[in-house]
Design a protein around this motif. Structure first.
Motif, PDB file in Angstrom:
ATOM      1  N   PRO A 121       0.815  -1.223   0.000  1.00  0.00           N
ATOM      2  CA  PRO A 121       0.000   0.000   0.000  1.00  0.00           C
ATOM      3  C   PRO A 121       0.844   1.268   0.000  1.00  0.00           C
ATOM      4  CG  PRO A 121      -0.123  -1.112   2.134  1.00  0.00           C
ATOM      5  CD  PRO A 121       0.545  -2.061   1.185  1.00  0.00           C
ATOM      6  N   ALA A 122       2.027   1.221   0.656  1.00  0.00           N
ATOM      7  CA  ALA A 122       2.911   2.392   0.648  1.00  0.00           C
ATOM      8  C   ALA A 122       3.423   2.659  -0.763  1.00  0.00           C
ATOM      9  CB  ALA A 122       4.077   2.181   1.606  1.00  0.00           C
ATOM     10  N   TYR A 123       3.744   1.595  -1.487  1.00  0.00           N
ATOM     11  CA  TYR A 123       4.209   1.741  -2.876  1.00  0.00           C
ATOM     12  C   TYR A 123       3.123   2.355  -3.753  1.00  0.00           C
ATOM     13  CZ  TYR A 123       4.873   0.285  -7.716  1.00  0.00           C
ATOM     14  OH  TYR A 123       4.943   0.270  -9.090  1.00  0.00           O
ATOM     15  N   LEU A 124       1.878   1.880  -3.610  1.00  0.00           N
ATOM     16  CA  LEU A 124       0.780   2.439  -4.403  1.00  0.00           C
ATOM     17  C   LEU A 124       0.622   3.933  -4.134  1.00  0.00           C
ATOM     18  CD1 LEU A 124      -2.008  -0.311  -4.114  1.00  0.00           C
ATOM     19  CD2 LEU A 124      -0.406   0.078  -6.008  1.00  0.00           C
ATOM     20  N   ALA A 125       0.696   4.309  -2.845  1.00  0.00           N
ATOM     21  CA  ALA A 125       0.570   5.726  -2.490  1.00  0.00           C
ATOM     22  C   ALA A 125       1.755   6.528  -3.013  1.00  0.00           C
ATOM     23  CB  ALA A 125       0.450   5.880  -0.979  1.00  0.00           C
ATOM     24  N   SER A 126       2.933   5.915  -3.059  1.00  0.00           N
ATOM     25  CA  SER A 126       4.127   6.626  -3.537  1.00  0.00           C
ATOM     26  C   SER A 126       4.027   6.957  -5.015  1.00  0.00           C
ATOM     27  CB  SER A 126       5.386   5.787  -3.274  1.00  0.00           C
ATOM     28  OG  SER A 126       5.496   4.702  -4.188  1.00  0.00           O
ATOM     29  N   ARG A 127       3.267   6.163  -5.760  1.00  0.00           N
ATOM     30  CA  ARG A 127       3.068   6.445  -7.184  1.00  0.00           C
ATOM     31  C   ARG A 127       2.269   7.740  -7.375  1.00  0.00           C
ATOM     32  NH1 ARG A 127       6.116   3.963 -10.668  1.00  0.00           N
ATOM     33  NH2 ARG A 127       4.461   3.863 -12.242  1.00  0.00           N
ATOM     34  N   ILE A 128       1.525   8.104  -6.354  1.00  0.00           N
ATOM     35  CA  ILE A 128       0.726   9.329  -6.397  1.00  0.00           C
ATOM     36  C   ILE A 128       1.490  10.500  -5.781  1.00  0.00           C
ATOM     37  CG2 ILE A 128      -1.421  10.411  -5.624  1.00  0.00           C
ATOM     38  CD1 ILE A 128      -2.617   7.552  -5.498  1.00  0.00           C
ATOM     39  N   ARG A 129       2.155  10.237  -4.634  1.00  0.00           N
ATOM     40  CA  ARG A 129       2.776  11.321  -3.873  1.00  0.00           C
ATOM     41  C   ARG A 129       4.257  11.534  -4.194  1.00  0.00           C
ATOM     42  NH1 ARG A 129       0.061  15.073  -2.139  1.00  0.00           N
ATOM     43  NH2 ARG A 129       1.409  15.413  -0.347  1.00  0.00           N
ATOM     44  N   GLY A 130       4.933  10.525  -4.744  1.00  0.00           N
ATOM     45  CA  GLY A 130       6.313  10.702  -5.184  1.00  0.00           C
ATOM     46  C   GLY A 130       7.392  10.481  -4.142  1.00  0.00           C
ATOM     47  N   PHE A 131       7.066   9.949  -2.977  1.00  0.00           N
ATOM     48  CA  PHE A 131       8.086   9.688  -1.952  1.00  0.00           C
ATOM     49  C   PHE A 131       8.786   8.346  -2.209  1.00  0.00           C
ATOM     50  CE2 PHE A 131       3.975   8.259  -0.305  1.00  0.00           C
ATOM     51  CZ  PHE A 131       4.240   6.949   0.047  1.00  0.00           C
ATOM     52  N   GLU A 132       9.887   8.120  -1.506  1.00  0.00           N
ATOM     53  CA  GLU A 132      10.686   6.905  -1.673  1.00  0.00           C
ATOM     54  C   GLU A 132      10.237   5.836  -0.679  1.00  0.00           C
ATOM     55  OE1 GLU A 132      12.862   5.232  -3.996  1.00  0.00           O
ATOM     56  OE2 GLU A 132      14.268   6.891  -3.732  1.00  0.00           O
ATOM     57  N   VAL A 133      10.189   4.574  -1.146  1.00  0.00           N
ATOM     58  CA  VAL A 133       9.817   3.454  -0.283  1.00  0.00           C
ATOM     59  C   VAL A 133      10.945   2.425  -0.261  1.00  0.00           C
ATOM     60  CG1 VAL A 133       8.209   1.538   0.111  1.00  0.00           C
ATOM     61  CG2 VAL A 133       7.354   3.730  -0.735  1.00  0.00           C
ATOM     62  N   ILE A 134      11.312   1.998   0.945  1.00  0.00           N
ATOM     63  CA  ILE A 134      12.217   0.866   1.127  1.00  0.00           C
ATOM     64  C   ILE A 134      11.386  -0.282   1.678  1.00  0.00           C
ATOM     65  CG2 ILE A 134      14.209  -0.038   2.383  1.00  0.00           C
ATOM     66  CD1 ILE A 134      15.386   2.756   2.372  1.00  0.00           C
ATOM     67  N   PHE A 135      11.364  -1.378   0.969  1.00  0.00           N
ATOM     68  CA  PHE A 135      10.570  -2.556   1.304  1.00  0.00           C
ATOM     69  C   PHE A 135      11.442  -3.521   2.100  1.00  0.00           C
ATOM     70  CE2 PHE A 135       8.317  -6.415  -0.956  1.00  0.00           C
ATOM     71  CZ  PHE A 135       7.915  -6.910   0.271  1.00  0.00           C
ATOM     72  N   ASP A 136      11.221  -3.581   3.412  1.00  0.00           N
ATOM     73  CA  ASP A 136      11.976  -4.473   4.306  1.00  0.00           C
ATOM     74  C   ASP A 136      11.200  -5.782   4.419  1.00  0.00           C
ATOM     75  OD1 ASP A 136      13.340  -5.773   6.303  1.00  0.00           O
ATOM     76  OD2 ASP A 136      13.265  -4.130   7.736  1.00  0.00           O
ATOM     77  N   ASP A 137      11.703  -6.822   3.766  1.00  0.00           N
ATOM     78  CA  ASP A 137      10.959  -8.070   3.595  1.00  0.00           C
ATOM     79  C   ASP A 137      11.545  -9.181   4.464  1.00  0.00           C
ATOM     80  OD1 ASP A 137       8.967  -9.633   2.531  1.00  0.00           O
ATOM     81  OD2 ASP A 137       9.963  -9.967   0.614  1.00  0.00           O
ATOM     82  N   ALA A 138      11.405  -9.043   5.778  1.00  0.00           N
ATOM     83  CA  ALA A 138      11.967 -10.044   6.692  1.00  0.00           C
ATOM     84  C   ALA A 138      11.301 -11.407   6.525  1.00  0.00           C
ATOM     85  CB  ALA A 138      11.823  -9.562   8.131  1.00  0.00           C
TER      86      ALA A 138
END
Length: 356
Positions: free
Chosen positions: A89-106
């Protein structure tokens, strides 16, 4: 996340840290071990606990809430998203708002639950989309992934140098159990973590010069019984530094994972990195494929999950072979030099997004 907060708090005083969280149990929002670092709290979902159908039903709600909260992000914000359920969901929102996302996949979300076949494939496709769309996809190792991504960045589960230093100070200050052979069992003390095997071992070794240091949350009957035995020293629920301190008083750390689950066979335990940096051996069940590098390096004792009697035989033989124990510990120290502390790995990671 604790190590990440320590990393930022110790380097950039002008950065605002905000924890947008899900408080599954009452009181989890309290930072009992990070009092010296200012962390702003936004709890957007509460309740559900751990395990069971209720908490599974809340995952879709969590994802919706994360998406709408991230729509309020600024373009200059950096979002460290723990797990696919936060990263997607953060990635989807970043496509609109333009911020950077780091996906920590433990833990791979698609492996955590038994999805119906078609739904499982759909979730996996969303994992691929997220992995390739975010700024960086942080993973503990590549073994869990059946796809490739240019955004993969391996960060091994190793401790922070500052926590190791603090652990050594705690160890030097306290009294610890003394025995010819000491096994460390810490973390989540639940049924899927080999507690039956440890209990069997403790009973079988009750007349030997052998001790178990036990620390963490008791979550099954076997662990409860184990905590009351005379050759077990139960520390309770402790901080990360206290848990690490107990490694200095130990010869091996116990890491068992129920092999009936695929993700358990591909486990990447943080206890392995802790053991290497402190210089002790590892006990891991034979079905854990990702521990092969520990076996090859002569650091791990490995027997099948259900063969606790084999574990007893090995431990009894080592009581009369101190050189063997010493070899395990020396091998751990040698391999440790090939890996950096957590801070070193983060510095490389943040170089990718222009933050050093």
């Amino acid at each position: 996340m604790f190590k990440l907060a320590r990393y930022f708090g110790g380097r950039w005083k002008n950065i605002r840290l905000t924890h947008i969280g899900w408080e599954r149990c009452v009181g989890e929002r309290n930072e009992n071990n990070l009092e010296d670092i200012e962390i702003h709290k936004e709890i957007i979902l509460a309740g559900g606990g751990y395990g069971g159908h209720k908490v599974k039903a809340l995952y879709p709600l969590w994802m919706i809430l994360v998406f709408f909260r991230c729509l309020r992000m600024r373009k200059t914000d950096l979002v460290w998203a723990l797990g696919f359920e936060s990263a997607f969901p953060a990635y989807l929102a970043s496509r609109i708002r333009g911020f950077e996302v780091i996906f920590d996949d433990a833990d791979r979300f698609s492996m955590l639950f038994q999805f119906p076949r078609l739904l499982g494939r759909f979730v996996e496709s969303l994992e691929v989309l997220t992995s390739r769309g975010v700024g960086v996809h942080v993973i503990p190792g590549v073994e869990r992934y059946r796809f490739s991504s240019k955004k993969f960045h391996v960060v091994r589960n190793f401790p922070s140098a500052s926590e190791i230093q603090k652990a050594r100070e705690i160890y030097d200050f306290r009294e610890w159990p003394k025995a010819k052979l000491v096994l460390n069992v810490n973390g989540w003390l639940g049924g899927g973590r080999g507690m039956d095997a440890v209990l069997f071992l403790a009973h079988a070794m009750r007349d030997e010069n052998f001790m178990i240091i036990l620390a963490g949350k008791i979550d099954c009957a076997a662990a409860e019984e184990l905590s009351r035995l005379s050759n077990v020293n139960y520390l309770g629920t402790v901080s990360n530094a206290e848990a690490l301190a107990s490694y200095y008083a130990s010869d091996f750390v116990f890491t068992y994972y129920d092999p009936s689950s695929e993700i358990n066979r591909l486990a990447e335990s943080n206890k392995w990195g802790d053991a290497l940096k402190i210089g002790i051996g590892v006990v891991v069940n034979a079905e854990v494929e990702t521990a092969e590098y520990l076996r090859t390096a002569g650091i791990a004792i490995s027997v099948p999950y259900e063969r606790a009697d084999d574990l007893v035989s090995i431990f009894k033989s080592m009581l009369n072979s101190p050189d063997v124990v010493r070899d395990f510990k020396e091998s751990a120290k040698q391999l440790s030099s090939e890996f950096g502390y957590y801070e070193d790995q983060l510095s490389l990671l943040f170089g990718k997004v222009g933050l050093r």
